[in-house]
Design an enzyme around this catalytic site. Sequence first.
Site, PDB file in Angstrom:
ATOM      1  N   GLY A   1       2.131   2.081   4.938  1.00 28.33           N
ATOM      2  CA  GLY A   1       3.379   1.428   6.005  1.00 28.33           C
ATOM      3  C   GLY A   1       4.300   1.387   7.065  1.00 28.33           C
ATOM      4  O   GLY A   1       4.295   0.927   7.478  1.00 28.33           O
TER       5      GLY A   1
ATOM      6  N   GLY B   1       0.925  -1.397  -0.235  1.00 28.16           N
ATOM      7  CA  GLY B   1       0.101  -0.108  -0.133  1.00 28.16           C
ATOM      8  C   GLY B   1       0.903   0.714   0.316  1.00 28.16           C
ATOM      9  O   GLY B   1       2.343   1.521  -0.300  1.00 28.16           O
ATOM     10  N   SER B   2       0.548   2.443   0.984  1.00 31.98           N
ATOM     11  CA  SER B   2       0.793   3.215   0.542  1.00 31.98           C
ATOM     12  C   SER B   2       2.351   3.877   1.140  1.00 31.98           C
ATOM     13  O   SER B   2       2.203   3.481   2.682  1.00 31.98           O
ATOM     14  CB  SER B   2      -0.024   4.785   0.931  1.00 31.98           C
ATOM     15  OG  SER B   2      -0.627   4.604   2.711  1.00 31.98           O
TER      16      SER B   2
ATOM     17  N   GLU C   1       5.681  -3.873   0.418  1.00 35.46           N
ATOM     18  CA  GLU C   1       5.625  -3.077  -0.398  1.00 35.46           C
ATOM     19  C   GLU C   1       4.903  -2.165  -0.748  1.00 35.46           C
ATOM     20  O   GLU C   1       3.719  -2.258  -0.752  1.00 35.46           O
ATOM     21  CB  GLU C   1       5.503  -4.640  -1.427  1.00 35.46           C
ATOM     22  CG  GLU C   1       5.989  -4.404  -3.192  1.00 35.46           C
ATOM     23  CD  GLU C   1       4.836  -2.956  -3.736  1.00 35.46           C
ATOM     24  OE1 GLU C   1       5.690  -2.383  -3.720  1.00 35.46           O
ATOM     25  OE2 GLU C   1       3.609  -3.466  -4.298  1.00 35.46           O
TER      26      GLU C   1
ATOM     27  N   CYS D   1       1.464   0.287  -8.109  1.00 32.51           N
ATOM     28  CA  CYS D   1       2.739   0.779  -7.380  1.00 32.51           C
ATOM     29  C   CYS D   1       4.164   0.909  -8.523  1.00 32.51           C
ATOM     30  O   CYS D   1       5.192   1.894  -8.528  1.00 32.51           O
ATOM     31  CB  CYS D   1       3.296   0.358  -7.131  1.00 32.51           C
ATOM     32  SG  CYS D   1       3.564  -1.592  -7.218  1.00 32.51           S
TER      33      CYS D   1
END
Length: 498
Positions: A241, A236-237, A256, A290
């Site tokens: 994170g 995610g963002s 990630e 991403c």
Amino acid sequence: MATGEKSSTEAFSMFVGGEPTNSVGGETFDATNPATGESLGEVPKGTRENAQRAIDAAREVQPELEAMTDFERAELCHEMADAIEANHDHLAEWLTADQGKPLQEARTEVELCAKEFRNAAEDVKRAETEVIPSEDPNKRIYTIRKPHGVLGVITPWNYPLNIPAEYLAPGLAVGNAVVWVPAPSTSVVAVKLLEAFADADVSLPDGALNLVTGEGPVVGDEVVINDGTDAIGFTGSPETGEEIASKAGTKPTLLELGGNGPVIVLDDADIDAAVEATSFGCFSNAGQICSASERVLVHEDVREEFTERMAERAREFRLGDPTESETDIGPLNNEGVAEKMDRHIDEARENGAAVLTGGGRADDLPTDLYYEPTVLSGVTTEMAVNWEESFGPIAPIIGFDTYDEAVEIANEIELGLTSSVFTSNLELAEYFADNVETGIVNINDNSAYWEIHTPFGGYTGKRSGRGRIGGKHSIEELSQLKTITVDHGNARSPLDTE
């Protein structure tokens, strides 16, 4: 269900301890199709107690899962892959309805999801460890792999089957029991995946894989902070994170996080090939990747030619109903990402960038989540579209004069996930591969190119994550090494046979 059909009466369930489960509080939220705005049904709005029950179920069964051999768990993963493949079309239709991506992209994602389970099944069989030389001639030292225990997995909405499989498959293969929290806006297809496993009567022990739907700050947060989880996997963002990493404390975390290209087109590049690959990197999955090609750095000697061709190629992408075979780009998944696109394009325009094609939301489609594939020229490094991850169908083109300048622009932002370089010169390819600070550098292909058995993750010092997913690297991240020493006695003396 046919893709796009309204099904407002359907009620979906979480899965805890092998059983369909509703919210403890009885609350639900409405799942909507981003392509039509119609309801797909009601999804349980899980509570902290729901998450706690899922963690308890996972803790109870985890020793049983760990006691299986790697080959037995590999067979479970193959069973799960079989179930995914048997439900390929069904899952693809629900994926398109829930996420919004074109049906052909959804079919590919379902195939990758099954492949993740097959790869994990084979990788775990080959997760060899070491026999280590000892200073003591009477000792043997060796290592074995053990699971972390209960693995909490929190996943995003852009690839709501394949990204979860990147954690679920290797996590289960090495003997972790799992509590999975999917993104609220793509919870329906997560439920459908668990239903596929249940309908196929996969012989996974009850509680080994639990699904809890609801809001991230509630159920996701409980999974992270609860003492019953031993490790966390998250995609995610960067902001979320970093919050997870802080709250998880000493738990192992596999993160990630975000990326923002770049693509670097040198003056000796094959322009046709660069345009074709970059357009895929910019517009595939409506740019909601991403590793998308969201910053396009082009040498001034070829910038005008590249920009014109890029705009021409962008106009060829068909925006529309994701269930139609002619569609290349479906809607964005949610209003938040559409608003970010609005902000980035408006800010770029105000500061001198030109919109060569696209530049806004389509006004002739069922919802306002359809965003035109956009090419911007005259983009400068001060603009938000350079510094931030847009996560939409956009190609912001930034010119550069020297190779050193290209490296500087590439490395100046906080994100460092993937990049690509287009050149016909091997020496230049090696120079950029060595100096661009991203976890992956693709030469003569788009920045989103990745094969699922290879390591994928962010560059040290950037905000793009921690650890590596992919193949044996996922197996290593989602397990732990245990060192064992054995004293065999006086190994230098002959055996006493008397």
